[in-house]
Design a protein around this motif. Structure first.
Motif, PDB file in Angstrom:
ATOM      1  N   PRO A 117       0.793  -1.234   0.000  1.00 22.65           N
ATOM      2  CA  PRO A 117       0.000   0.000   0.000  1.00 22.65           C
ATOM      3  C   PRO A 117       0.825   1.283   0.000  1.00 22.65           C
ATOM      4  N   ASN A 118       2.088   1.219   0.412  1.00 24.49           N
ATOM      5  CA  ASN A 118       2.899   2.434   0.432  1.00 24.49           C
ATOM      6  C   ASN A 118       4.385   2.096   0.350  1.00 24.49           C
ATOM      7  N   GLU A 119       5.187   3.122   0.155  1.00 22.11           N
ATOM      8  CA  GLU A 119       6.624   2.942  -0.067  1.00 22.11           C
ATOM      9  C   GLU A 119       7.327   2.350   1.147  1.00 22.11           C
ATOM     10  N   GLU A 120       6.968   2.800   2.345  1.00 23.06           N
ATOM     11  CA  GLU A 120       7.643   2.317   3.549  1.00 23.06           C
ATOM     12  C   GLU A 120       7.475   0.807   3.717  1.00 23.06           C
ATOM     13  N   ILE A 121       6.247   0.324   3.577  1.00 18.70           N
ATOM     14  CA  ILE A 121       5.997  -1.109   3.719  1.00 18.70           C
ATOM     15  C   ILE A 121       6.698  -1.880   2.610  1.00 18.70           C
ATOM     16  N   TYR A 122       6.677  -1.335   1.393  1.00 19.49           N
ATOM     17  CA  TYR A 122       7.341  -2.003   0.276  1.00 19.49           C
ATOM     18  C   TYR A 122       8.825  -2.219   0.574  1.00 19.49           C
TER      19      TYR A 122
END
Length: 265
Positions: A117-122
């Motif tokens: 869902p977002n860059e940090e989690i990716y």
């Protein structure tokens, strides 16, 4: 995060190398064949290879593991038409599947794509993994070409074929789902306790905008992250009890999806 890394290690150990085994049984209409293998998961995909002459081979059919008996070590393989390399410029043979042809499974399982869902989690999920990650920008570019700001199952299949990607990973509500990119069967569900502060739709990508077709399935803009990806998984895993229990406990916005399961109660 330790659990996430462990599942990637397990995936590489189980599927890092392709599984090859000769056909030892087949049914009359050639829609199902049998092979003997030490261990394999239901849903693992691949293809059937026929040797034309020595050192000359041709792919005859797609293959997906339908069942596996751990006692007899016999796996039942569902086969279907192989048309991934269809071209009028390529020669066409009239070969049929026969005993001794080779089933090749888990091809491309060292390459994966993560839907997050977002860059940090990716980045937190992918940064310490030895999998060969295909960046979601490539998938988003393909979706833009297809006019699908809402990804369809067919888009994942096309991405898998075009880029030799064997696995799709989807982050949903503190879990990572490991999915065969072609059959879309769930191979593993792993806990991933990561705080989700925001969700970029349809998923994290640096592509600013995905073009939309004027009409047709997939042409609408995705409004919610979780329900769409749960629905895609349910369509291919309607008998998965673990997924059913997760969706059932997932909140009011997911309750309508329970009707799509074959499991009731």
């Amino acid at each position: 995060m330790k659990h996430i890394f462990l599942v990637f290690i397990a995936v590489l150990q189980l599927f890092g190398a392709t599984v090859k085994s000769p056909i030892i049984g087949l049914n009359e209409d050639l829609s199902e064949v049998s092979i003997k293998v030490d261990n394999i998961d239901v849903g693992v995909s691949g293809f059937v290879v026929h040797e034309i002459v020595k050192d000359k081979r041709s792919i005859l059919a797609n293959a997906v593991v339908k069942s596996f008996d751990p006692v007899s070590k016999i796996a039942k393989i569902s086969v279907s038409e192989f048309n991934s390399l269809s071209s009028s410029a390529l020669p066409n043979g009239k070969w049929s599947i026969k005993l001794g042809d080779e089933v090749v499974l888990a091809f491309g399982y060292t390459r994966g794509i993560l839907i997050a869902p977002n860059e940090e989690i990716y980045h937190r999920i992918t940064k310490n993994s030895s999998l060969q990650w295909v960046h979601p920008d490539l998938f988003a570019t393909m979706l833009s070409f297809n006019g699908h700001p809402t990804p369809l199952r067919s888009d994942f299949l096309q991405m898998s074929i075009d880029n030799s990607v064997g696995l799709v990973f989807v982050f949903l509500q503190n879990k990572v789902y490991t999915i065969d990119a072609k059959s879309f069967k769930i191979l593993a569900i792993t806990d991933a306790a990561l705080e989700q502060k925001e969700a970029k739709l349809p998923f994290y990508t640096r592509v600013q905008e995905i073009n939309a077709a004027w009409w047709g399935e997939g042409s609408s803009r995705l409004k919610e992250y979780e329900p769409h990806y749960y629905e895609l998984m349910i369509k291919a895993n309607s008998d998965n009890k673990e997924l059913y229990d997760i969706v059932k406990a997932g909140g009011k916005e997911l309750q309508d999806l329970l009707e799509e399961f074959e499991i009731k109660g």
